[in-house]
Design an enzyme around this catalytic site. Structure first.
Site, PDB file in Angstrom:
ATOM      1  CG  ASP A 100      76.625  22.979  28.478  1.00 29.05           C
ATOM      2  OD1 ASP A 100      77.201  22.021  29.026  1.00 29.05           O
ATOM      3  OD2 ASP A 100      76.529  23.123  27.243  1.00 29.05           O
ATOM      4  CE1 TYR A 113      77.960  30.139  20.948  1.00 28.68           C
ATOM      5  CE2 TYR A 113      79.843  28.682  21.237  1.00 28.68           C
ATOM      6  CZ  TYR A 113      78.480  28.887  21.211  1.00 28.68           C
ATOM      7  OH  TYR A 113      77.635  27.846  21.455  1.00 28.68           O
ATOM      8  CE  LYS A 153      72.223  31.609  20.961  1.00 30.47           C
ATOM      9  NZ  LYS A 153      72.404  32.965  20.431  1.00 30.47           N
ATOM     10  CG  ASP A 154      71.730  33.706  26.382  1.00 28.50           C
ATOM     11  OD1 ASP A 154      72.818  33.971  26.870  1.00 28.50           O
ATOM     12  OD2 ASP A 154      71.164  34.398  25.528  1.00 28.50           O
TER      13      ASP A 154
HETATM   14  P1  13P Z   1      74.985  24.678  23.883  1.00 25.61           P
HETATM   15  O1  13P Z   1      74.918  26.176  24.026  1.00 25.61           O
HETATM   16  O2  13P Z   1      73.692  24.022  24.282  1.00 25.61           O
HETATM   17  O3  13P Z   1      76.184  24.117  24.577  1.00 25.61           O
HETATM   18  O4  13P Z   1      75.112  24.350  22.333  1.00 25.61           O
HETATM   19  C1  13P Z   1      76.211  24.797  21.664  1.00 25.61           C
HETATM   20  C2  13P Z   1      76.031  24.649  20.200  1.00 25.61           C
HETATM   21  O5  13P Z   1      76.116  25.625  19.493  1.00 25.61           O
HETATM   22  C3  13P Z   1      75.793  23.316  19.636  1.00 25.61           C
HETATM   23  O6  13P Z   1      75.851  23.317  18.231  1.00 25.61           O
HETATM   24 MG    MG Z   2      76.942  22.574  25.389  1.00 24.19          MG
HETATM   25 MG    MG Z   3      72.743  23.983  26.094  1.00 22.42          MG
END
Ligand code: 13P
Ligand code: MG
Ligand code: MG
Ligand code: 13P
Length: 366
Positions: free
Chosen positions: A11, A228, A231-232
């Site tokens: 991302d 944090y 996410k993966d």
């Molecule tokens: P991403 O990990 O896809 O960037 O999403 C982050 C998130 O927690 C959106 O609420």
């Molecule tokens: Mg994101």
């Molecule tokens: Mg994402």
């Protein structure tokens, strides 16, 4: 011929918020990869998006973990970040945790799934990509594909699958790995892979031949960075047909949506909804978590495709069910099991709140 299929994703900026990758980022990445193909580094390449994640799909003959391939991916993410910064997209460079490339993108933020194999006369592969979830999300689907005869009838009636598969499972917290043979060790294996926040299926092998069947990304950004950072949003490559499950057996687990972790702020459980690439636009409470499945036939390393496998109307009911599950989970608001248990929370105020209130906690009378 021997081919390596590398899927590397990150991302590098969201449009709008965390809901999608911007077309200009995909265009920039496409240009970078096309140049590498022209220069002979890649056999073929495609870009894709799943939610706010940019996916680089590359074939080459350099093997897995190759410096030049990983450098290309890193440089492409850096170029994408530049575009994201210009457009002031959300979280530009979100998943790039290092300042400079250090030989391999593993541990630097991006997710990686790679496999090298001798290309068969027909080589169908499915690339599964998920947004708003984490690596363990593949555990149940991979179990169903390669160990559950109620999903994969080939395990029972195809002589070349009857010998079963070996699962390599990673303990993503202790950085350890172990192999289990299915079917005879499935009860032992389920003790571990049933806890997907800690144990993730990394790869699967056909036991009679040792051929690689599936590989997933198991990087945990939160653990890499110690805090944090996103996410993966994992990827997984699965080879199909012949000594592997049929394409339909690989996709069948997604007809029954399951709850995974990673929705809203990486801190909630929600249903993994199978969608087309175009519909991977998580907008409700930044979700619910999305799954895209791109199918390819490889032809001497050329990526013939993609077919957007989960666009099929046969997944309409799964989408409907996932939306109903989403409602059910949302009803819990800030309560578990919608909200993750404290130790899994990505953005947690717990330490600060605990610190502030520590003087007010009194021992219970015995
Ligand atoms: P991403 O990990 O896809 O960037 O999403 C982050 C998130 O927690 C959106 O609420
Ligand atoms: Mg994101
Ligand atoms: Mg994402
Ligand atoms: P076809 O007969 O259409 O090739 O299908 C073979 C099959 O068994 C698919 O599961």
């Amino acid at each position: 011929m021997k081919v390596t299929l590398s899927v590397i994703k990150a991302d590098v900026g969201g449009y709008v918020g965390h809901s999608e990758s911007h077309p200009d980022i995909l265009a920039e990445a496409g240009k970078m990869l096309a140049r590498a193909k022209k220069e002979g580094l890649l056999l073929d390449c495609q870009t894709a998006k799943c939610g706010d994640d940019l996916q680089l799909i590359m074939t080459h003959q350099k093997g897995t973990g190759n410096y030049d391939i990983h450098k290309l991916a890193w440089d492409t993410f850096v170029a994408g970040t530049k575009v994201a910064k210009k457009l002031k997209l959300y979280g530009a460079g979100q998943d790039l945790l290092a300042d400079a490339f250090a030989g391999n993108v593993r541990g630097m933020g991006p997710g990686v799934a790679e496999m090298e194999f001798e290309e068969r006369p027909a080589e169908p592969v499915i690339i599964l990509m998920a947004d708003k979830t984490s690596a363990g999300a593949w555990n149940m689907p991979l179990y169903k594909m390669f160990a559950d005869p109620f999903n994969t009838i080939g395990l029972v009636i195809a002589a070349n699958m009857h010998g079963g598969y070996t699962f390599e499972v990673h303990d993503v917290k202790e950085h350890k790995k172990i192999r289990f043979n299915a079917p005879e060790e499935i009860y032992d294996m389920l003790v571990f892979i049933g806890a997907p926040s800690r144990f993730a299926v990394k790869s699967v092998y056909h036991r009679d031949t040792g051929e690689i069947a599936a590989v997933s990304s198991t990087e945990r950004l939160s653990l890499i960075a110690g805090k944090y950072v996103g996410k993966d949003d994992p990827v997984c490559i699965v080879r199909c047909q012949g000594i592997f499950p049929a394409v339909g057996e690989v996709l069948e687990p997604f007809a029954a949506p399951i709850l995974v972790e990673g929705w809203m702020r990486g801190s909630h459980m929600g249903p993994l909804m199978p969608v087309s690439q175009a519909d991977s636009t998580p907008s409700r409470f930044d979700g619910p978590p999305r799954l895209v499945g791109l199918g390819f036939q490889l032809a001497n390393g050329m990526l013939v495709g993609p077919r957007d496998m989960l666009a099929d109307k046969a997944f309409n009911l799964a989408r409907h069910q996932a939306n109903e599950m989403a409602d059910m989970m949302r009803r819990h608001g800030p309560f578990e099991p919608h909200r993750l248990p404290l130790e899994e929370m990505e953005y947690t105020t717990m330490p600060q709140v605990m610190e502030k209130l520590k003087g007010r906690f009194q021992d219970l009378e015995r």
